[in-house]
Design a protein around this motif. Sequence first.
Motif, PDB file in Angstrom:
ATOM      1  N   LEU A 175       0.844  -1.194   0.000  1.00 26.24           N
ATOM      2  CA  LEU A 175       0.000   0.000   0.000  1.00 26.24           C
ATOM      3  C   LEU A 175       0.879   1.244   0.000  1.00 26.24           C
ATOM      4  O   LEU A 175       1.919   1.271   0.648  1.00 26.24           O
ATOM      5  N   THR A 176       0.430   2.262  -0.721  1.00 26.29           N
ATOM      6  CA  THR A 176       1.102   3.554  -0.728  1.00 26.29           C
ATOM      7  C   THR A 176       0.108   4.624  -0.318  1.00 26.29           C
ATOM      8  O   THR A 176      -0.913   4.808  -0.995  1.00 26.29           O
ATOM      9  N   PRO A 177       0.314   5.344   0.798  1.00 26.38           N
ATOM     10  CA  PRO A 177      -0.616   6.403   1.203  1.00 26.38           C
ATOM     11  C   PRO A 177      -0.649   7.526   0.179  1.00 26.38           C
ATOM     12  O   PRO A 177       0.360   7.852  -0.451  1.00 26.38           O
ATOM     13  N   ALA A 178      -1.832   8.118  -0.010  1.00 22.07           N
ATOM     14  CA  ALA A 178      -1.969   9.269  -0.896  1.00 22.07           C
ATOM     15  C   ALA A 178      -1.347  10.501  -0.253  1.00 22.07           C
ATOM     16  O   ALA A 178      -1.111  10.542   0.963  1.00 22.07           O
ATOM     17  N   GLU A 179      -1.094  11.496  -1.071  1.00 21.51           N
ATOM     18  CA  GLU A 179      -0.484  12.724  -0.572  1.00 21.51           C
ATOM     19  C   GLU A 179      -1.422  13.421   0.409  1.00 21.51           C
ATOM     20  O   GLU A 179      -2.618  13.586   0.141  1.00 21.51           O
ATOM     21  N   GLY A 180      -0.883  13.814   1.533  1.00 22.93           N
ATOM     22  CA  GLY A 180      -1.684  14.464   2.556  1.00 22.93           C
ATOM     23  C   GLY A 180      -2.223  13.527   3.613  1.00 22.93           C
ATOM     24  O   GLY A 180      -2.871  13.977   4.562  1.00 22.93           O
ATOM     25  N   TYR A 181      -1.986  12.220   3.476  1.00 24.79           N
ATOM     26  CA  TYR A 181      -2.464  11.230   4.448  1.00 24.79           C
ATOM     27  C   TYR A 181      -1.268  10.490   5.037  1.00 24.79           C
ATOM     28  O   TYR A 181      -0.249  10.283   4.373  1.00 24.79           O
ATOM     29  N   THR A 182      -1.412  10.076   6.271  1.00 27.74           N
ATOM     30  CA  THR A 182      -0.338   9.405   6.990  1.00 27.74           C
ATOM     31  C   THR A 182      -0.567   7.898   7.011  1.00 27.74           C
ATOM     32  O   THR A 182      -1.624   7.397   6.599  1.00 27.74           O
ATOM     33  N   SER A 183       0.438   7.201   7.509  1.00 32.71           N
ATOM     34  CA  SER A 183       0.306   5.756   7.648  1.00 32.71           C
ATOM     35  C   SER A 183      -0.776   5.386   8.658  1.00 32.71           C
ATOM     36  O   SER A 183      -1.423   4.343   8.528  1.00 32.71           O
ATOM     37  N   GLY A 184      -0.978   6.237   9.658  1.00 33.04           N
ATOM     38  CA  GLY A 184      -2.072   5.978  10.597  1.00 33.04           C
ATOM     39  C   GLY A 184      -3.436   6.041   9.937  1.00 33.04           C
ATOM     40  O   GLY A 184      -4.335   5.253  10.261  1.00 33.04           O
ATOM     41  N   ASP A 185      -3.613   6.968   8.975  1.00 32.74           N
ATOM     42  CA  ASP A 185      -4.877   7.026   8.225  1.00 32.74           C
ATOM     43  C   ASP A 185      -5.074   5.760   7.409  1.00 32.74           C
ATOM     44  O   ASP A 185      -6.202   5.242   7.314  1.00 32.74           O
ATOM     45  N   VAL A 186      -3.997   5.246   6.810  1.00 33.27           N
ATOM     46  CA  VAL A 186      -4.107   4.027   6.020  1.00 33.27           C
ATOM     47  C   VAL A 186      -4.474   2.839   6.904  1.00 33.27           C
ATOM     48  O   VAL A 186      -5.268   1.988   6.513  1.00 33.27           O
ATOM     49  N   ILE A 187      -3.916   2.785   8.103  1.00 27.36           N
ATOM     50  CA  ILE A 187      -4.251   1.691   9.022  1.00 27.36           C
ATOM     51  C   ILE A 187      -5.734   1.714   9.379  1.00 27.36           C
ATOM     52  O   ILE A 187      -6.398   0.668   9.425  1.00 27.36           O
ATOM     53  N   ASP A 188      -6.285   2.901   9.603  1.00 24.43           N
ATOM     54  CA  ASP A 188      -7.713   3.015   9.891  1.00 24.43           C
ATOM     55  C   ASP A 188      -8.562   2.593   8.690  1.00 24.43           C
ATOM     56  O   ASP A 188      -9.591   1.917   8.842  1.00 24.43           O
ATOM     57  N   VAL A 189      -8.126   2.981   7.475  1.00 26.71           N
ATOM     58  CA  VAL A 189      -8.871   2.621   6.270  1.00 26.71           C
ATOM     59  C   VAL A 189      -8.854   1.113   6.056  1.00 26.71           C
ATOM     60  O   VAL A 189      -9.878   0.504   5.721  1.00 26.71           O
ATOM     61  N   VAL A 190      -7.704   0.490   6.234  1.00 25.75           N
ATOM     62  CA  VAL A 190      -7.593  -0.960   6.051  1.00 25.75           C
ATOM     63  C   VAL A 190      -8.495  -1.685   7.041  1.00 25.75           C
ATOM     64  O   VAL A 190      -9.144  -2.690   6.702  1.00 25.75           O
ATOM     65  N   SER A 191      -8.580  -1.192   8.254  1.00 26.31           N
ATOM     66  CA  SER A 191      -9.458  -1.808   9.250  1.00 26.31           C
ATOM     67  C   SER A 191     -10.925  -1.704   8.834  1.00 26.31           C
ATOM     68  O   SER A 191     -11.684  -2.676   8.957  1.00 26.31           O
ATOM     69  N   GLU A 192     -11.320  -0.549   8.321  1.00 23.90           N
ATOM     70  CA  GLU A 192     -12.706  -0.379   7.879  1.00 23.90           C
ATOM     71  C   GLU A 192     -13.032  -1.251   6.669  1.00 23.90           C
ATOM     72  O   GLU A 192     -14.074  -1.908   6.621  1.00 23.90           O
ATOM     73  N   VAL A 193     -12.145  -1.253   5.683  1.00 18.53           N
ATOM     74  CA  VAL A 193     -12.400  -2.012   4.456  1.00 18.53           C
ATOM     75  C   VAL A 193     -12.397  -3.509   4.729  1.00 18.53           C
ATOM     76  O   VAL A 193     -13.213  -4.262   4.173  1.00 18.53           O
ATOM     77  N   SER A 194     -11.496  -3.970   5.580  1.00 20.65           N
ATOM     78  CA  SER A 194     -11.448  -5.405   5.874  1.00 20.65           C
ATOM     79  C   SER A 194     -12.720  -5.877   6.559  1.00 20.65           C
ATOM     80  O   SER A 194     -13.205  -6.979   6.285  1.00 20.65           O
ATOM     81  N   ALA A 195     -13.270  -5.052   7.446  1.00 24.43           N
ATOM     82  CA  ALA A 195     -14.513  -5.432   8.114  1.00 24.43           C
ATOM     83  C   ALA A 195     -15.680  -5.527   7.138  1.00 24.43           C
ATOM     84  O   ALA A 195     -16.626  -6.283   7.369  1.00 24.43           O
ATOM     85  N   ALA A 196     -15.614  -4.771   6.028  1.00 25.09           N
ATOM     86  CA  ALA A 196     -16.713  -4.751   5.071  1.00 25.09           C
ATOM     87  C   ALA A 196     -16.549  -5.740   3.927  1.00 25.09           C
ATOM     88  O   ALA A 196     -17.550  -6.171   3.344  1.00 25.09           O
ATOM     89  N   THR A 197     -15.324  -6.118   3.585  1.00 26.24           N
ATOM     90  CA  THR A 197     -15.097  -6.927   2.384  1.00 26.24           C
ATOM     91  C   THR A 197     -14.587  -8.334   2.665  1.00 26.24           C
ATOM     92  O   THR A 197     -14.934  -9.262   1.919  1.00 26.24           O
TER      93      THR A 197
END
Length: 382
Positions: free
Chosen positions: A149-171
């Motif tokens: 995974l590569t975070p988008a500009e303006g987002y941190t690795s902590g934001d990516v960790i939160d996103v992965v947690s949300e997406v994994s729970a849904a998919t």
Amino acid sequence: MELYVEDYGGGSVTKLKGVADNFMKALEARPEIEEVYSPYEVNYPQYTVTVNASLCKRYGIEPASVLSVLNGYIGGNYASQFNSFGKLYHVMLQTDPGLRMNKDDLNDIYVVTEKGGYTPITELITLKKTYGLQSLNRFNLFQGISVELTPAEGYTSGDVIDVVSEVSAATLPQGYGYEYTGTAREEASSSSATAWVFALSLLLVYIVLCCLYESLLIPMAVMLSVPFGLVGSFMLINLAELENNIYMQVGIIMLIGLLAKTAILITEYACERRREGMPIAAAALDAAKARLRPILMTALTLIVGLMPMIFERGAGAMGNVTLGLCVVGGMLVGTLALLLFVPVFFIFFQTMEERFRPRPAMTTLAVLTAVCLLSGCKTYMC
């Protein structure tokens, strides 16, 4: 950042690949993630090698020896090691890359027979072009597929960790999960404990203050002054467009102790003046005036001492810059807030303390009276 999509049920790798692809598509749709990539393929072009066991037996060759020769020349085998000029070198057996570019180059590889002769390895094996798994990967004993995974500009690795947690729970269906590797694994495991660390830090400071003042309310005058410094710390970090990382968290824990120490200077002095009989408001104002100079000297000394960290540049400088800005911002705002609000908090909580609990002098007189009564002393009234 890298993670592994895992199959906890031990199903087929093809199904695991489909689950990982759906997971990756859901991650690509999120704006916090710039790119999602997985090098794993289930239809990877390859050759299936079949060893003619009967022909190997005729030549007196073990099938395992044929595969060992093939692996050594094509893949590489560790042969030995030697010391030279004070260094240790490993000897690897492998064919030159230019001599193993296609399957026709196998005609130049020979296997030693039982009688000491040589036979081409192509007589002992057959090749069939197929499509299959690139490799069989396992992570923590489960079948896994790596995803980068590569975070988008303006987002941190902590934001990516939160996103992965949300997406994994849904998919991710039941029986499938994910685990991070490398630094992302450490960050994900430590982020869940950050709140507990801060809570325990505040609780420890509060318990120590309760022992110091022998009160449950007076320490609140010190504790309520800490958030002002944290606000200043976060403000300066956001203005510098830095992320909340481990350096900032260490600075915040240090800042809690520094601000609490500064507030203790005012509160302790005010408590002494109050015990001497001075009114509550007068004791608070006198403490603020008396402790103004040492508080300012302590804060300015710390701020000036951290300035080299803020202006540092070069490799690894961002950690020092984050730590320096966190503490400097917290001390600037926190010191000014302490001088203004700690006396107010002391007046409020000291008033509440004396309203719900007797004065210490009255408590001492009551204890002496009880001791005299229990001992049978007749002169306690004096």
